[in-house]
Design a protein around this motif. Structure first.
Motif, PDB file in Angstrom:
ATOM      1  N   VAL A  85      46.971  36.072  44.904  1.00  0.00           N
ATOM      2  CA  VAL A  85      45.854  36.796  45.507  1.00  0.00           C
ATOM      3  C   VAL A  85      44.555  36.279  44.896  1.00  0.00           C
ATOM      4  N   LYS A 115      40.423  40.464  45.485  1.00  0.00           N
ATOM      5  CA  LYS A 115      41.072  40.855  46.734  1.00  0.00           C
ATOM      6  C   LYS A 115      42.248  41.786  46.454  1.00  0.00           C
ATOM      7  N   THR A 116      42.774  42.397  47.514  1.00  0.00           N
ATOM      8  CA  THR A 116      43.851  43.374  47.372  1.00  0.00           C
ATOM      9  C   THR A 116      45.186  42.779  47.792  1.00  0.00           C
ATOM     10  N   VAL A 146      44.679  45.203  42.693  1.00  0.00           N
ATOM     11  CA  VAL A 146      43.424  44.479  42.835  1.00  0.00           C
ATOM     12  C   VAL A 146      43.075  43.838  41.491  1.00  0.00           C
TER      13      VAL A 146
END
Length: 390
Positions: A253, A257-258, A293
């Protein structure tokens, strides 16, 4: 005599080189003593002294005090103009001086334009990151990769340098996740032994690290580089029936960002509508949902972890009851360090019949040879998250 001749030759050589260098420099030198002198008058004095035309627009005004001794022309202009926010630009064989304001009639002549194609970030990130006094010169679509810069030459160089620093690839974080369900009684019996970490030869225990994860009814415990060892231990517990590993994925990721993970069942229910003849459908997800996150700060990761678990309490339609449990926390970890969340309890019950073969099925007397048993089990949902900066 010979030595004196060599000295004279050396001096002449130095003088010739000096003349050549000065001849190669096309900027005349300025010598002025200014005290509370109007800028326009100072510019006129420089024009008279150097023979270079300097045109000031209608915005230029204000006093200046300076002592200029053998200062190159353009440096002298910067020294005189910088205090009032003015700039200059050489056009052909003269200089134009004015205020670099888009509302000024001479703005187009005072500035230069350039188009920049971004590689790693969008235009909005660059514009937001630039100082306000520079961002006014930069235009671009919010999600676009193209920037148009219209600015005075000195500011143009500063803007381009900052864009190079901002337009860098986003850091990637590999998020390693283990979602497991462990029997509460087994967890309490085993304690730290379940998550023991064996150091390899040559490894030492850092004062900021923990060599094991302990279960002490805590919501957050931290260990270092435990992903492989934890998974092995939990697989062994799963083999013995004391644990169930729901998932052990690795997700890449981008910074900030999630990453989202769902393990469970999705049911589509047909429910009665507002009238006797109508019906409606509703989707229900039951299981474990995890949102992570990561935000990179140097060699550390600020990790926001939000697990949610749901299960049916009553599956009888239409009185369907779903229980949700959620928790959220933020923790600062080293790259490769493991965070563990605990404290989410799952309860399950099962009914079964224990009977003597054959005799337990004979009418009337079967009740003497069988019994109904309700077994209740309690387990803990444990979530292990390990961020690794790539």
């Amino acid at each position: 005599m010979k030595r004196g001749f060599q000295v004279i030759i050396s001096v002449l050589t130095v003088l010739m080189l000096t003349v050549i260098v000065e001849a190669g420099d096309d900027q005349p030198l300025v010598n002025l003593l200014l005290f509370e002198t109007d800028i326009r008058e100072a510019l006129s004095e420089i024009t008279m002294q150097t023979g270079v035309n300097i045109i000031a627009d209608s915005t230029v005004s204000g006093p200046i005090t300076a002592d200029l001794q053998d200062v190159p022309l353009e440096k002298a202009l910067r020294m005189i103009l910088i205090g009032g926010g003015y700039t200059f630009r050489k056009i052909d064989d003269f200089y134009l001086v004015g205020l670099p304001d888009p509302r000024s009639t001479t703005f187009g002549e005072l500035v230069v334009s350039e188009v920049v194609y971004l590689t790693h970030v969008n235009a909005s990130k660059v514009i937001d990151a630039l100082p306000s006094f520079l961002s006014a010169y930069v235009k671009g679509q919010h999600d676009g990769k193209l920037l148009t810069i219209t600015a005075p030459e000195p500011e143009m160089g500063r803007i381009l340098d900052l864009i190079v620093q901002i337009d860098q690839p986003e850091k990637q974080v590999e998020v390693q996740v283990i979602v497991t369900e462990v029997s509460t009684s087994y967890l309490k019996d085993m304690g730290a032994n379940l998550f023991s970490y064996a150091f390899q030869a040559g490894q030492t225990l850092n004062k900021d690290w923990q060599s094991e994860l302990e279960y002490m009814d805590s919501s957050l415990l931290v260990g270092i580089d435990l992903y492989g060892t934890l998974l092995s231990q939990l697989k062994l517990a799963e083999k013995d029936g004391y644990a169930k590993v729901h998932a052990d994925p690795k997700i890449i990721v981008a910074d900030g960002k999630t990453a989202e993970l769902f393990i469970g069942d999705r049911q589509i229910l047909l429910l009665p509508g507002s009238t006797d003849t109508s019906s409606r459908t509703e989707r229900i997800d039951v299981g474990v949902r995890l949102k992570v996150v990561p935000e990179v700060y140097g060699d550390k990761v600020m990790l926001t972890i939000s697990p949610e678990i749901s299960h049916f309490l009553n599956e009888a339609k239409p009185d369907l009851i779903v229980k949700n449990s959620t928790i959220s926390t933020t923790v600062l970890l080293e790259s490769g360090q493991t965070a563990m969340l605990a404290g989410m309890t799952l309860q399950a019950s099962a009914d079964y019949t224990d009977k003597v073969p054959i005799l337990g099925d004979i009418p009337i007397i079967r009740w003497f040879f069988r019994k109904d048993v309700t077994r209740e089990a309690e387990s803990e949902l444990l979530v292990f998250v390990t961020p690794v900066i790539r």
